[in-house]
Enzyme design. Structure first.
Site, short mmCIF file in Angstrom:
data_model
loop_
_atom_site.label_atom_id
_atom_site.label_comp_id
_atom_site.label_asym_id
_atom_site.label_seq_id
_atom_site.Cartn_x
_atom_site.Cartn_y
_atom_site.Cartn_z
N SER A 150 -18.52 19.52 -8.47
CA SER A 150 -19.69 19.67 -9.32
C SER A 150 -19.55 18.99 -10.68
CB SER A 150 -20.01 21.15 -9.54
OG SER A 150 -18.97 21.78 -10.26
N HIS A 163 -18.57 22.07 -15.96
CA HIS A 163 -19.94 21.59 -15.89
C HIS A 163 -20.30 20.81 -17.15
CE1 HIS A 163 -21.17 25.14 -13.04
NE2 HIS A 163 -20.32 24.28 -12.48
#
Length: 341
Positions: free
Chosen positions: A244, A302
């Site tokens: 991610s 992230h």
């Protein structure tokens, strides 16, 4: 958003999917993901494998933390530079190869048997894919291979050592990139690859294959650097894994490049919102996760990937990528000199 999650023995799931993206300059008929878990659900088969490493991990001392963070920063910087240099050379070689093939067309295929049956169908399918789809499948196959390696009991100690990212382990650099190809849970892998598939086509259309791969890898390493720095600051040592961080770099790049693109949630297609608002919301959520110490996902990772994607769109392309002519010239002279000698 594909979520980078801290590897632990608890459950963590959270998904919110959007689709039907229309880009103003690059047509995208695909589906994206606004929130989706880089999660690591509890699995009894791996609990005994990961429990012992987590139990023996200790807080990193101030001196060791500083050295580890410095080492991670140097590696991330060097790896990013090498990625874009490699992409420049790769692009040069591809264009050169295509040029010579165009000038010297020789029907080599006449000397070989023509593919038949499933091979012919597979070749036709592959040739029918866009450049973005082909790039996606290469990355996807790498992630699937690592996923399957997790299922081999004899390899789990090696996987924990090299394919998870944590400041408490003795190895710092290699896991920073290998962990971005690592998934243990099938739903985790499927969710991340779904997001990548949704945004890879427009990203490759705009950047080109080589440039896209360099951005993807660099975003992944940047996410690992942010994750390590945050864990050291919070005195945490839990390992994390997943694609991610790299995907967030691509997502942030596209949403910043095309902020007015309309996105919508798959299950609620009547609700639409702009790509610019989406990436701001995602980053706000991850910032809150870092501030309040939420541990469902690796929010710092992230942010690391997203920040790099935005940085590259805002500054990197104009001031680095588009000024790569000296590198191309030096590589051309190097190849010419090698050939002449």
């Amino acid at each position: 958003m594909a979520s980078r999650v801290l590897l632990h023995l608890g459950d963590a799931t959270s998904r919110c999917i959007f689709s039907n993206v229309q880009l103003p300059r690059v047509q995208l008929q695909s589906q994206g993901v606004l929130r989706q878990s880089r999660n690591f659900k509890r699995d009894r088969n791996i609990e005994s494998t990961i429990k012992q490493p987590l139990e023996v991990q200790v807080q990193v001392g101030a001196t060791g933390a500083g050295q580890k963070l410095w080492k991670a920063t140097v590696f991330a910087t060097a790896f990013t530079g090498a990625s874009f240099l490699g992409a420049t050379v790769w692009e040069y070689e591809r264009i050169r190869s295509q040029t010579f093939k165009g000038l010297n067309r020789v029907p080599f295929q006449r000397h070989f048997r023509t593919a038949t049956g499933w091979r012919q169908e597979a070749k036709a399918w592959w040739n029918g894919l866009s450049e973005g789809q082909r790039t996606f499948y290469f990355i996807c196959y790498a992630n699937v291979a690592v996923f399957l390696a997790w299922k081999i009991p004899q390899l789990r100690s090696t996987m924990m050592k090299y394919f998870t990212c944590s400041p408490a382990t003795g190895i710092t650099c290699l896991p920073m990139i290998l962990s971005t190809f690592s998934h243990y849970n099938l739903w985790h892998l499927a969710a991340n690859m779904y997001v990548l598939h949704s945004f890879s086509t427009p990203a490759v259309s705009y950047l080109g294959r080589e440039h896209f791969v360099a951005l993807y890898l660099s975003s992944g390493v940047a996410s690992s650097l942010f994750s390590i720095a945050y864990k050291i600051m919070r005195n945490q040592s839990g390992p994390s894994l997943g694609a991610s961080g790299a995907i967030m770099g691509i997502l942030a790049f596209i949403c910043t490049q095309y902020p007015d693109t309309r996105l919508n949630i798959i299950l609620l297609p009547q609700f639409t919102f702009s790509a610019g608002a989406a990436i701001k919301s995602l980053m706000a959520m991850d910032t809150a996760g870092c501030v309040f110490g939420w541990r469902f996902f690796d929010h710092a990772a992230h942010l690391g990937g997203a920040f790099f994607g935005i940085f590259w769109q805002q500054w990197g392309i104009e001031n680095i990528w588009r000024k790569r002519a000296p590198v191309l010239t030096q590589w051309h002279e190097f190849r010419h000199g090698t050939k002449s000698s």
